[in-house]
Design an enzyme around this catalytic site. Structure first.
Site, PDB file in Angstrom:
ATOM      1  N   ARG A 107      -5.215   8.792   8.271  1.00  0.00           N
ATOM      2  CA  ARG A 107      -3.911   8.338   8.389  1.00  0.00           C
ATOM      3  C   ARG A 107      -3.265   8.326   9.283  1.00  0.00           C
ATOM      4  O   ARG A 107      -2.582   8.197   9.256  1.00  0.00           O
ATOM      5  CB  ARG A 107      -3.311   9.823   8.359  1.00  0.00           C
ATOM      6  CG  ARG A 107      -2.633   9.481   5.810  1.00  0.00           C
ATOM      7  CD  ARG A 107      -2.186  10.897   5.594  1.00  0.00           C
ATOM      8  NE  ARG A 107      -1.703  10.571   4.791  1.00  0.00           N
ATOM      9  CZ  ARG A 107      -1.972  11.374   4.154  1.00  0.00           C
ATOM     10  NH1 ARG A 107      -3.276  11.476   3.237  1.00  0.00           N
ATOM     11  NH2 ARG A 107      -1.088  11.107   2.432  1.00  0.00           N
ATOM     12  N   ARG A 113       7.585  11.222   3.673  1.00  0.00           N
ATOM     13  CA  ARG A 113       6.480  10.176   3.981  1.00  0.00           C
ATOM     14  C   ARG A 113       6.069   9.340   3.723  1.00  0.00           C
ATOM     15  O   ARG A 113       5.288   8.759   4.310  1.00  0.00           O
ATOM     16  CB  ARG A 113       5.613  10.696   2.562  1.00  0.00           C
ATOM     17  CG  ARG A 113       4.811  12.438   2.066  1.00  0.00           C
ATOM     18  CD  ARG A 113       4.251  12.575   0.926  1.00  0.00           C
ATOM     19  NE  ARG A 113       3.800  12.193  -0.205  1.00  0.00           N
ATOM     20  CZ  ARG A 113       4.621  12.792  -1.626  1.00  0.00           C
ATOM     21  NH1 ARG A 113       4.583  13.978  -0.779  1.00  0.00           N
ATOM     22  NH2 ARG A 113       4.818  12.540  -2.247  1.00  0.00           N
ATOM     23  N   ARG A 117       5.832  11.818 -11.444  1.00  0.00           N
ATOM     24  CA  ARG A 117       4.919  12.378 -11.228  1.00  0.00           C
ATOM     25  C   ARG A 117       4.667  14.009 -11.384  1.00  0.00           C
ATOM     26  O   ARG A 117       5.181  14.954 -11.186  1.00  0.00           O
ATOM     27  CB  ARG A 117       3.950  11.822 -10.222  1.00  0.00           C
ATOM     28  CG  ARG A 117       2.232  12.802 -10.336  1.00  0.00           C
ATOM     29  CD  ARG A 117       1.505  11.990  -8.943  1.00  0.00           C
ATOM     30  NE  ARG A 117       2.229  12.184  -8.082  1.00  0.00           N
ATOM     31  CZ  ARG A 117       2.060  11.800  -6.575  1.00  0.00           C
ATOM     32  NH1 ARG A 117       0.748  10.945  -6.979  1.00  0.00           N
ATOM     33  NH2 ARG A 117       2.047  12.260  -5.397  1.00  0.00           N
ATOM     34  N   LYS A 163      -3.665   5.540  -5.583  1.00  0.00           N
ATOM     35  CA  LYS A 163      -5.054   5.608  -4.530  1.00  0.00           C
ATOM     36  C   LYS A 163      -5.851   6.673  -5.907  1.00  0.00           C
ATOM     37  O   LYS A 163      -6.842   7.002  -5.476  1.00  0.00           O
ATOM     38  CB  LYS A 163      -4.319   6.164  -3.376  1.00  0.00           C
ATOM     39  CG  LYS A 163      -4.638   5.113  -2.740  1.00  0.00           C
ATOM     40  CD  LYS A 163      -4.831   6.061  -1.067  1.00  0.00           C
ATOM     41  CE  LYS A 163      -4.254   7.491  -0.662  1.00  0.00           C
ATOM     42  NZ  LYS A 163      -2.654   7.695  -0.472  1.00  0.00           N
ATOM     43  N   ARG A 183       3.824  18.322  -8.085  1.00  0.00           N
ATOM     44  CA  ARG A 183       3.880  19.224  -7.178  1.00  0.00           C
ATOM     45  C   ARG A 183       4.965  19.088  -5.820  1.00  0.00           C
ATOM     46  O   ARG A 183       6.573  18.709  -6.056  1.00  0.00           O
ATOM     47  CB  ARG A 183       2.646  17.879  -6.233  1.00  0.00           C
ATOM     48  CG  ARG A 183       0.831  18.047  -6.539  1.00  0.00           C
ATOM     49  CD  ARG A 183       0.406  16.848  -5.894  1.00  0.00           C
ATOM     50  NE  ARG A 183       1.218  16.128  -4.738  1.00  0.00           N
ATOM     51  CZ  ARG A 183       0.357  14.955  -3.777  1.00  0.00           C
ATOM     52  NH1 ARG A 183      -0.461  14.407  -4.779  1.00  0.00           N
ATOM     53  NH2 ARG A 183       0.788  14.826  -2.885  1.00  0.00           N
TER      54      ARG A 183
END
Ligand code: AMP
Length: 216
Positions: free
Chosen positions: A90, A175, A129, A14, A164
């Site tokens: 969310r 998550r 990532r 996203k 992160r």
């Protein structure tokens, strides 16, 4: 003027799509995750509260998110140009709070784009990532598909890349669980409002861009 929402599991890509959408459609990109991370790095009270939840992969409670978001939407750039919401809503109660806010202003969402990527792929992407530490840049790399030219350094601005805190296996699994339980019901919610378009996340970034363009 576009009022857009981008939905998708955390790690579905996203954020990368938002980068071009915000430019091409001249809409402010509003990421609640980015707002929380900024508050954490500035050491604000909100940041301290949010970090407890974020580090576990849990959602920050609705009451800390909804007012924050609606007051952001009251700012002139959103009033004049529309917006692109990323990471909000969310939960169904956030979606309902947003609908109430929009109704009170006499405005509507133009399009909700749902980026569909399976869990296995998301886990692999999250663990690979790397994010640019420069808050003005925030470029995202993937060590598997899109590594930087020099390891650990951003191609665009030369700042160090970082992982992160919430991109570890346990947190990502949590998550994803939270996403399926709390956020996935929004797909049906927006489908019923007739504004939803689902785009299958593609291996190639440019292919997803083309599909998202079509959907908007
Ligand atoms: P993101 O960058 O969108 O993946 O968000 C990172 C983390 O921030 C999430 O895992 C949540 O803990 C928190 N967060 C971001 N947006 C929201 C939201 N709309 N509601 C609750 N928590 C959120």
């Amino acid at each position: 003027m576009k009022r857009l929402i981008i939905l998708g599991a955390p790690g579905s890509g996203k954020g990368s799509q938002c980068k071009w959408i915000t430019k091409d459609y001249n809409v402010p990109h509003i990421s609640t995750g980015d707002i929380f991370r900024k508050n954490i790095s500035e050491g604000t009270e909100l940041g301290k509260k949010a970090k407890e939840y974020m580090d576990k992969g849990a959602l920050v409670p609705d009451e800390l998110v909804i007012d924050l978001l609606t007051s952001r939407l009251d700012e002139p750039d959103c009033v004049e140009n529309g917006f692109l919401l990323d990471g909000f809503p969310r939960t169904l109660s956030q979606a309902e709070a947003l609908s109430n806010y929009l109704t009170s202003k006499g405005i509507q969402i133009d399009r909700v784009i749902n980026i569909d990527v399976d869990d296995e792929e998301i886990m692999s992407r999250a663990l690979n990532r790397r994010t640019c530490s420069n808050p003005e840049c925030k470029e995202i790399y993937n060590m598997r598909d899109n590594p930087p030219k020099v390891e650990g350094i951003c191609d665009k601005c030369g700042a160090p890349l970082f992982i992160r805190d919430d991109d570890n296996e346990e947190t990502v699994a949590n998550r994803l669980r939270v996403y399926h339980e709390q956020t996935e019901p929004l797909i049906k919610y927006y489908e019923e409002l007739g504004v939803l378009r689902t785009v299958k996340g593609q291996q190639e970034f440019a292919d997803t861009v083309a599909l998202v363009k079509e959907a908007i």
